[in-house]
Design a protein around this motif. Structure first.
Motif, mmCIF file in Angstrom:
data_model
loop_
_atom_site.group_PDB
_atom_site.id
_atom_site.type_symbol
_atom_site.label_atom_id
_atom_site.label_comp_id
_atom_site.label_asym_id
_atom_site.label_seq_id
_atom_site.Cartn_x
_atom_site.Cartn_y
_atom_site.Cartn_z
ATOM 1 N N GLU A 44 0.825 -1.204 0.000
ATOM 2 C CA GLU A 44 0.000 0.000 0.000
ATOM 3 C C GLU A 44 0.860 1.255 0.000
ATOM 4 O OE1 GLU A 44 -3.651 2.050 2.560
ATOM 5 O OE2 GLU A 44 -2.921 0.036 3.063
ATOM 6 N N LEU A 45 1.933 1.255 0.802
ATOM 7 C CA LEU A 45 2.828 2.409 0.848
ATOM 8 C C LEU A 45 3.508 2.618 -0.495
ATOM 9 C CD1 LEU A 45 4.415 4.641 2.261
ATOM 10 C CD2 LEU A 45 6.021 2.872 3.073
ATOM 11 N N ARG A 46 3.993 1.538 -1.115
ATOM 12 C CA ARG A 46 4.672 1.666 -2.408
ATOM 13 C C ARG A 46 3.711 2.158 -3.489
ATOM 14 N NH1 ARG A 46 8.556 2.568 0.325
ATOM 15 N NH2 ARG A 46 9.425 0.826 1.516
ATOM 16 N N GLN A 47 2.472 1.698 -3.443
ATOM 17 C CA GLN A 47 1.483 2.177 -4.418
ATOM 18 C C GLN A 47 1.203 3.663 -4.231
ATOM 19 O OE1 GLN A 47 -1.546 -0.838 -3.519
ATOM 20 N NE2 GLN A 47 -1.375 -1.594 -5.618
ATOM 21 N N GLN A 48 1.129 4.091 -2.972
ATOM 22 C CA GLN A 48 0.912 5.514 -2.703
ATOM 23 C C GLN A 48 2.087 6.346 -3.197
ATOM 24 O OE1 GLN A 48 0.261 5.647 1.524
ATOM 25 N NE2 GLN A 48 -1.853 4.887 1.393
ATOM 26 N N GLN A 49 3.304 5.838 -2.997
ATOM 27 C CA GLN A 49 4.481 6.547 -3.487
ATOM 28 C C GLN A 49 4.467 6.648 -5.007
ATOM 29 O OE1 GLN A 49 7.678 4.244 -1.705
ATOM 30 N NE2 GLN A 49 8.060 5.860 -0.210
ATOM 31 N N ARG A 56 8.026 12.167 -11.082
ATOM 32 C CA ARG A 56 9.398 12.475 -10.684
ATOM 33 C C ARG A 56 10.320 11.273 -10.826
ATOM 34 N NH1 ARG A 56 10.570 17.614 -10.408
ATOM 35 N NH2 ARG A 56 12.095 17.261 -8.745
ATOM 36 N N LEU A 57 9.772 10.160 -11.303
ATOM 37 C CA LEU A 57 10.590 8.960 -11.475
ATOM 38 C C LEU A 57 11.369 9.052 -12.778
ATOM 39 C CD1 LEU A 57 8.121 6.128 -10.380
ATOM 40 C CD2 LEU A 57 9.891 7.238 -9.011
ATOM 41 N N ALA A 58 12.589 8.538 -12.751
ATOM 42 C CA ALA A 58 13.442 8.560 -13.939
ATOM 43 C C ALA A 58 13.372 7.239 -14.702
ATOM 44 C CB ALA A 58 14.886 8.851 -13.541
ATOM 45 N N PHE A 59 12.409 6.390 -14.349
ATOM 46 C CA PHE A 59 12.259 5.093 -15.018
ATOM 47 C C PHE A 59 10.773 4.785 -15.163
ATOM 48 C CE2 PHE A 59 13.083 4.624 -10.490
ATOM 49 C CZ PHE A 59 11.967 3.924 -10.037
ATOM 50 N N PRO A 245 10.677 8.749 -3.314
ATOM 51 C CA PRO A 245 11.364 8.387 -4.570
ATOM 52 C C PRO A 245 11.348 9.526 -5.579
ATOM 53 C CG PRO A 245 9.184 7.435 -4.548
ATOM 54 C CD PRO A 245 9.346 8.112 -3.213
ATOM 55 N N ASP A 246 12.025 10.599 -5.237
ATOM 56 C CA ASP A 246 12.105 11.770 -6.110
ATOM 57 C C ASP A 246 13.439 11.733 -6.851
ATOM 58 O OD1 ASP A 246 12.155 14.188 -7.352
ATOM 59 O OD2 ASP A 246 11.655 15.376 -5.582
ATOM 60 N N CYS A 247 13.436 11.069 -7.997
ATOM 61 C CA CYS A 247 14.679 10.874 -8.752
ATOM 62 C C CYS A 247 15.289 12.204 -9.176
ATOM 63 C CB CYS A 247 14.421 10.005 -9.977
ATOM 64 S SG CYS A 247 13.797 8.354 -9.611
ATOM 65 N N HIS A 248 14.464 13.158 -9.541
ATOM 66 C CA HIS A 248 14.969 14.417 -10.082
ATOM 67 C C HIS A 248 15.649 15.268 -9.012
ATOM 68 C CE1 HIS A 248 13.211 14.008 -14.096
ATOM 69 N NE2 HIS A 248 12.203 13.416 -13.496
ATOM 70 N N ALA A 255 21.173 10.431 -12.700
ATOM 71 C CA ALA A 255 20.229 10.130 -13.774
ATOM 72 C C ALA A 255 20.635 10.801 -15.077
ATOM 73 C CB ALA A 255 18.823 10.580 -13.370
ATOM 74 N N GLU A 256 21.195 12.003 -14.983
ATOM 75 C CA GLU A 256 21.615 12.696 -16.194
ATOM 76 C C GLU A 256 22.809 12.010 -16.839
ATOM 77 O OE1 GLU A 256 22.268 16.633 -14.821
ATOM 78 O OE2 GLU A 256 20.168 17.260 -15.056
#
Length: 399
Positions: A44-49, A56-59, A245-248, A255-256
């Motif tokens: 549930e937590l991962r789905q909310q994230q 903001r995910l890089a994938f 999980p804010d990749c940016h 990521a760049e």
């Protein structure tokens, strides 16, 4: 002529590299199993994230629609039914031939099980030669060969819907009809097209799917040896060492330069099929996932869901539009029919292999096509019909 002795000398290095990669994958699988168990407990937590931070995910990360430890036991369909499939092939345009044109050939198959109805085994060829077919897409920077491939995708979808709906109308008493497509229903390549070009392709595909939906004919895309990492990428949320999980923000510099350097990339390049090989038994299907491919934002009610199915010989990916996937009856029907097809085809759906055989254009077919074209041009009064000097020389090589 290929010098096989020189090639053989390079095989040892390739074999050693693959052996090293196999050992590394085995270690990543152990780690993936640990992350999988943790993600199951914190689903549930991962789905909310995922919902909150998707932008903001890089994938590319798919969303599970069921608990990760869900397993569906699938029984091959045995009652009367019909399987419809299409596949396409082409003769690409060549400036060295007698005329600049191309051909798209769509193979069609309808197999009726538990009845005496004759199968449909044919193909629909169409020649494209008008300027808008050959040069129209260049206004968007698209080469003719690429446009031909996109046109073939449209032709396959339209032929599939027409054949499936026609079979249901003619034989409604012989059980369900499944429309089966070879490959992904997610047309990833369309993401890179300009909106004007995409508008020439995608609406026709979705219109064909809508016709199937109205007739309540389930649609599925079958992918053998899938290479996707959409489901495995969900475990990256569990592997992320940051509160969000804010990749940016946290991994922007990594990521760049190279996304594989990010802390959550410990499972790369582990594929979904490799992961589910560990968890599924023959005849079992994984939980349902919703793809988050950007192009699906334009699919409307036809957005694509998928699951992985252990067919005995491999882990296959089965994709379905929303109206098929979220209908429990239709989804179970699809998986049951697909598994029956694979058993009949000794590891691969019979209808898809037969559709390929109907569609394929051989080298001799190509030569006969241009011979017929040459005769037609001559009969029309055209003169000096010939191939380029390069093509003529290749055909008459002394080697």
């Amino acid at each position: 002529m290929l010098d096989l002795l020189k090639v053989a000398g390079q095989m040892q290095g390739m074999s050693a590299q693959l052996a090293r990669e196999a050992k590394a994958i085995a270690l990543k699988l152990d780690l993936a199993q640990s992350l999988f168990e943790d993600a199951t407990s914190n689903l549930e937590l991962r789905q909310q994230q995922l919902q909150a931070w998707r932008d903001r995910l890089a994938f590319n990360c798919a969303e599970p629609m069921e608990s990760l430890d869900t397993r569906h036991s699938i029984t091959p369909f045995s009652a009367p039914h019909t399987i419809v499939a299409t596949d396409g092939s082409q003769i690409a345009p060549s400036r060295h031939e007698i005329a600049y044109c191309y051909l798209i050939n769509v193979g069609r198959v309808a197999l009726h099980y538990g009845s005496s109805i004759y199968p449909v085994l044919d193909n629909l060829p169409e020649v494209y030669y008008k300027p808008e077919d050959l040069y129209g897409a260049r206004q968007w920077g698209i080469q003719t060969e690429e446009w031909m491939t996109l046109k073939r995708t449209v032709a396959e979808a339209i032929a599939l819907a027409e054949l499936a709906c026609g079979q249901k109308e003619r034989s409604p008493i012989f059980g369900p009809v499944l429309a089966l497509s070879d490959g992904s229903l997610i047309h990833w390549s369309l993401e890179m097209l300009p909106p004007e070009a995409r508008a020439k392709i995608l609406p026709d595909i979705l219109a064909a799917w809508e016709r199937l939906r109205r007739d309540r004919i389930p649609l599925a895309g079958y992918i053998s040896a899938p290479r996707s990492t959409e489901a495995t990428n969900f475990l990256r949320l569990q592997a992320c060492p940051f509160p969000q999980p804010d990749c940016h923000t946290h991994c922007k510099s990594d990521a760049e330069r190279n996304l594989d350097r990010a802390p959550c990339s410990v499972l790369q390049p582990l594929r979904d099929a490799t992961l589910w090989q560990r968890f599924l038994q023959p005849g079992e299907a994984s939980p349902l996932w919703r793809s988050s491919a950007r192009i699906l934002q334009e699919y409307g009610d036809h957005t694509v869901y998928f699951c992985y199915l252990h067919v005995g010989t491999e882990i296959a990916r089965v994709e379905m539009p929303e109206w098929t996937a979220l209908d429990a009856e239709l989804r179970l029907q699809v998986l049951s029919l697909v598994l029956a097809q694979i058993q009949k085809g000794y590891g691969y759906p019979v209808a898809l292999s037969e559709a390929h055989n109907q569609a394929v254009v051989t080298g001799s077919d190509r030569h006969r096509f241009f011979a017929i074209l040459e005769r037609s041009l001559i009969d029309s009064g055209l003169k000096n019909i010939t191939t380029s000097f390069k093509e003529t020389r290749k055909r008459n090589s002394i080697a």
